[in-house]
Design an enzyme around this catalytic site. Structure first.
Site, mmCIF file in Angstrom:
data_model
loop_
_atom_site.group_PDB
_atom_site.id
_atom_site.type_symbol
_atom_site.label_atom_id
_atom_site.label_comp_id
_atom_site.label_asym_id
_atom_site.label_seq_id
_atom_site.Cartn_x
_atom_site.Cartn_y
_atom_site.Cartn_z
ATOM 1 N N ALA A 74 -53.156 52.322 -7.078
ATOM 2 C CA ALA A 74 -55.093 52.750 -6.577
ATOM 3 C C ALA A 74 -55.213 54.294 -6.364
ATOM 4 C CB ALA A 74 -54.288 52.388 -5.225
ATOM 5 N N GLU A 75 -54.516 54.923 -6.102
ATOM 6 C CA GLU A 75 -53.487 56.638 -6.464
ATOM 7 C C GLU A 75 -54.703 56.706 -7.707
ATOM 8 O OE1 GLU A 75 -52.689 60.845 -5.501
ATOM 9 O OE2 GLU A 75 -51.386 58.669 -4.186
ATOM 10 N N THR A 76 -54.219 56.077 -8.801
ATOM 11 C CA THR A 76 -54.653 56.574 -10.715
ATOM 12 C C THR A 76 -56.160 56.539 -10.484
ATOM 13 O OG1 THR A 76 -52.193 56.183 -11.192
ATOM 14 C CG2 THR A 76 -54.031 55.647 -12.648
#
Length: 156
Positions: A74-76
């Protein structure tokens, strides 16, 4: 983990970054952590970023997909979208990540789709849906990034 894929970018992003001396697929990639986890970014634009992550090798002691692996995916994806939104003269720094895990998986591949919720001058927020191979929601996440001017030596 399969054959490496190449990230596709919209032509306007390729044009925006041309002449900057930046290798787009390398800069807007999963980085070292993502490579170790087998994360692949398939499509990247400021509006939407799509990537995959194998469950195998990214599990917790019970053999289920680790929640942290979903968070990395998700963060990537959200960060890549925010960096593309910011453009060559800006950098994106994650300041808030929220993940809700809905179901456990012990095999297969998950797909994350980050969709822009807000693309402003100083922040960008993305909603990320992580789904299994049958399209079932595994994790719902939201990432907000702060957009800052890139240091002089790092400008595209």
């Amino acid at each position: 983990m399969g054959e490496p894929t190449s990230t596709t970018f919209p032509q306007e992003i390729i044009d925006q970054w041309s002449g900057s001396g930046v290798d787009l697929p390398s800069l807007f990639s999963a980085g070292n952590l993502g490579r170790r986890m087998g994360l692949e970014i398939l499509h990247a634009s400021p509006e939407k970023v799509v990537g995959t992550l194998p469950v195998e090798g990214n599990t917790q002691p019970y053999g289920l997909l680790h929640g942290g692996a979903s968070a990395v995916l998700a963060e990537t994806l959200g960060s890549v979208g925010a960096m593309l939104h910011g453009g060559p003269g800006r950098i994106a720094v994650g300041v808030d990540l929220n993940c809700t895990h809905h179901r456990g998986l012990s095999s297969g591949t998950v797909t994350g789709t980050a969709t822009a919720v807000h693309r402003g001058r100083t922040t960008a927020t993305y909603e990320i849906a992580v789904t299994d191979e049958r399209g079932r929601r595994v994790c719902s996440a939201r990432l907000t990034c702060l957009l800052r001017d890139a240091p002089e030596g790092a400008r595209g």
